[in-house]
Design an enzyme around this catalytic site. Structure first.
Site, PDB file in Angstrom:
ATOM      1  NE  ARG A   1      -2.682  -1.156   3.443  1.00  0.00           N
ATOM      2  CZ  ARG A   1      -3.109  -2.335   3.912  1.00  0.00           C
ATOM      3  NH1 ARG A   1      -4.000  -3.033   3.246  1.00  0.00           N
ATOM      4  NH2 ARG A   1      -2.653  -2.789   5.060  1.00  0.00           N
TER       5      ARG A   1
ATOM      6  CG  ASP B   1     -15.078  -4.685  -1.858  1.00  0.00           C
ATOM      7  OD1 ASP B   1     -13.865  -4.881  -1.625  1.00  0.00           O
ATOM      8  OD2 ASP B   1     -15.973  -5.471  -1.490  1.00  0.00           O
TER       9      ASP B   1
ATOM     10  CG  ASN C   1     -18.393  -9.411 -10.169  1.00  0.00           C
ATOM     11  OD1 ASN C   1     -17.180  -9.302 -10.389  1.00  0.00           O
ATOM     12  ND2 ASN C   1     -19.017 -10.563 -10.152  1.00  0.00           N
TER      13      ASN C   1
ATOM     14  CB  CYS D   1      -3.855 -13.471  -0.816  1.00  0.00           C
ATOM     15  SG  CYS D   1      -5.622 -13.641  -1.073  1.00  0.00           S
TER      16      CYS D   1
HETATM   17  N1  SAH Z   1      -6.996  -4.496  -0.965  1.00  0.00           N
HETATM   18  C1  SAH Z   1      -7.716  -4.585   0.275  1.00  0.00           C
HETATM   19  C2  SAH Z   1      -8.057  -6.000   0.651  1.00  0.00           C
HETATM   20  C3  SAH Z   1      -8.881  -6.757  -0.377  1.00  0.00           C
HETATM   21  S1  SAH Z   1      -9.747  -8.117   0.272  1.00  0.00           S
HETATM   22  C4  SAH Z   1      -6.926  -3.877   1.386  1.00  0.00           C
HETATM   23  O1  SAH Z   1      -5.776  -3.465   1.160  1.00  0.00           O
HETATM   24  O2  SAH Z   1      -7.467  -3.711   2.466  1.00  0.00           O
HETATM   25  C5  SAH Z   1     -10.781  -8.600  -1.016  1.00  0.00           C
HETATM   26  C6  SAH Z   1     -12.036  -7.763  -1.187  1.00  0.00           C
HETATM   27  O3  SAH Z   1     -12.638  -8.163  -2.410  1.00  0.00           O
HETATM   28  C7  SAH Z   1     -13.132  -7.908  -0.136  1.00  0.00           C
HETATM   29  O4  SAH Z   1     -13.431  -6.651   0.381  1.00  0.00           O
HETATM   30  C8  SAH Z   1     -14.344  -8.490  -0.889  1.00  0.00           C
HETATM   31  O5  SAH Z   1     -15.573  -7.891  -0.468  1.00  0.00           O
HETATM   32  C9  SAH Z   1     -14.045  -8.078  -2.289  1.00  0.00           C
HETATM   33  N2  SAH Z   1     -14.581  -8.921  -3.376  1.00  0.00           N
HETATM   34  C10 SAH Z   1     -14.581 -10.265  -3.481  1.00  0.00           C
HETATM   35  N3  SAH Z   1     -15.013 -10.656  -4.694  1.00  0.00           N
HETATM   36  C11 SAH Z   1     -15.308  -9.519  -5.388  1.00  0.00           C
HETATM   37  C12 SAH Z   1     -15.775  -9.245  -6.706  1.00  0.00           C
HETATM   38  N4  SAH Z   1     -16.019 -10.237  -7.559  1.00  0.00           N
HETATM   39  N5  SAH Z   1     -15.945  -7.962  -7.063  1.00  0.00           N
HETATM   40  C13 SAH Z   1     -15.676  -6.960  -6.201  1.00  0.00           C
HETATM   41  N6  SAH Z   1     -15.216  -7.161  -4.962  1.00  0.00           N
HETATM   42  C14 SAH Z   1     -15.039  -8.413  -4.547  1.00  0.00           C
END
Ligand code: SAH
Length: 411
Positions: free
Chosen positions: A225, A265, A294, A355
């Site tokens: 980040r 998200d 999505n 991840c």
């Molecule tokens: N980058 C973030 C962590 C991401 S965790 C950070 O630094 O804090 C993954 C996220 O993806 C979750 O919030 C989940 O709600 C979202 N997510 C999962 N599948 C998704 C999709 N198909 N479209 C959009 N968001 C999605």
């Protein structure tokens, strides 16, 4: 009569390995799979310690035992000693001490203190957020000792001043594999109603320690980040943060004066918190957008509309949960990276992550390469990315390196 703690400290049985199955354990890999066990002698209860010996009777160490799990034994020590208070105090103090060189405080007050197997304490994860602790018990062995462990955590953190609260987040799905229930609750003290604020690289973030993902925040992405906090990368640029959760990457980009930051998200509550987090650090940013949807659909929509960005972050959730998911997961990574690359202006930057522990860094790089070829774009690796250094990896347990990523220039 022995007290419960004394009983838990002593091996209550002997785990005899099958012939030829001792090598990984002697090499200090901590897992004993059920198929490696010849027999159990004595009458241990699930969660008890057992001595581990080879078929020839050579002593290897002590393991925690849980027959409900495929990983039936977890090595706790390779020494001939008890799992007594001295053991726990030493193990916990060592883990905390291992992070001192990072010198994170006071700029960063939220980070991992204990990282399970990688810190030599299989099944125990502990994170701190400001004056609060969050722990996860992922195995029966840790679960039955949690009250003892909590006392040591209280004594060994915050210079012996008690934390303001301790939250148990034993609600990871792996608990089911250990036959354990899901628990998410405050076990000591109180947490503020509105959430807990902590600092990461001097930025402020609010977390929900009881209901947020993992322990509330993706602490493993801290160093990555920080890249979006570089003005040299994002100033006056249009940034798209996909899978934004509570706006970690977005807040850094806004703070570094990105022209616009779009956070995507599926979760509306996460996006609400994302907006609060961005605004806390950069109060006046009407140009930013928070899109509930999505990512796959949103990116396709942008493609149709010819919308382009300078910087894109792709930090999807784990796509591969078990070996049988790997093929499908690689398809998911390919599709999302192909879409992401097609939306970047020439010379734009892509930060892309996986991840999934089951997808190796090598395989991930191959998949992203395939996406670049299919997108007809030229990609240059600017930096290999990993989980933050507080998420240590034991050389004896390579499985602990699960988060990998690439920072790419896309032409
Ligand atoms: N980058 C973030 C962590 C991401 S965790 C950070 O630094 O804090 C993954 C996220 O993806 C979750 O919030 C989940 O709600 C979202 N997510 C999962 N599948 C998704 C999709 N198909 N479209 C959009 N968001 C999605």
């Amino acid at each position: 009569m022995l007290s419960k703690t004394e009983q838990l400290a002593r091996p209550q049985g002997v785990l005899v390995l099958k012939k030829g199955r001792e090598k990984p354990l002697i090499n200090r890999h901590p897992w004993i799979f059920s198929g490696a066990i010849d027999r159990i002698e004595g009458d241990p209860t699930p969660g008890d310690a057992v001595s581990v010996i080879t078929r020839n009777g050579d002593f290897i160490g002590l393991a925690g035992w849980n027959p409900a799990s495929q990983i039936t034994g977890r090595m706790m020590t390779w020494e001939d000693r008890l799992l007594d208070d001295e053991f726990w105090e030493e193990a916990i103090a060592q883990s905390i001490g291992r992070r001192q060189w990072l010198d994170l405080e006071p700029e960063t007050t939220g980070y991992r203190l204990i990282n399970g197997e990688s810190d030599g304490i299989p099944g125990l994860i502990v994170d701190k957020y400001d004056r609060y602790l969050v722990f996860q018990c992922l195995t029966k062995v840790i679960d039955v000792r949690k009250h003892q462990i909590i006392e040591h955590l209280k004594a060994l953190t915050f210079q012996g001043q008690s934390p303001l609260a301790i939250v148990e987040r034993s609600d990871a799905s792996v608990r089911k594999l250990e036959g354990l229930p899901q628990i998410a609750e405050v076990v000591f003290g109180e947490i503020p109603e509105g959430g807990v604020w902590f600092k990461e690289n001097q930025l402020s973030f609010k977390v929900d320690l009881v209901k947020g993902h993992k322990s509330g925040f993706y602490l493993d992405q801290r160093d990555n980040r920080a890249l979006l906090g570089l003005e040299s990368l994002v100033k006056d640029k249009d940034v798209l943060n996909c899978f934004a959760y509570t706006g970690g990457f977005s807040a850094y980009a806004a703070k570094a004066n990105a022209k616009s930051v779009t956070s995507v998200d599926t979760s509306v509550p996460s996006l609400t918190l994302a907006e609060e987090n961005v605004q806390k650090n950069s109060p006046d940013r009407p140009q930013d957008e928070y899109l509930a949807g999505n990512v796959f659909d949103v990116l396709r929509h942008y493609q149709e509309e010819n919308v382009q960005f300078d910087v894109i972050v792709l930090d999807p959730p784990k796509f591969a949960h078990s070996a049988k998911d790997i093929k499908k997961a690689t398809r998911g990574y390919r599709d999302i990276n192909l879409l992401g690359m097609s939306l970047l202006k020439p010379g734009g930057t892509l930060l892309t992550f996986s991840c999934s522990g089951l997808i190796s860094a090598d395989l991930f790089q191959k998949v992203v390469f395939g996406a670049a070829v299919d997108a007809g774009r030229q990609a240059t690796v600017l930096k290999q990315l990993n989980q933050s250094n507080d998420h240590v990896v034991s050389l004896h347990f390579p499985e602990g390196h699960y988060l990998k990523g690439l920072m790419l220039e896309i032409r």
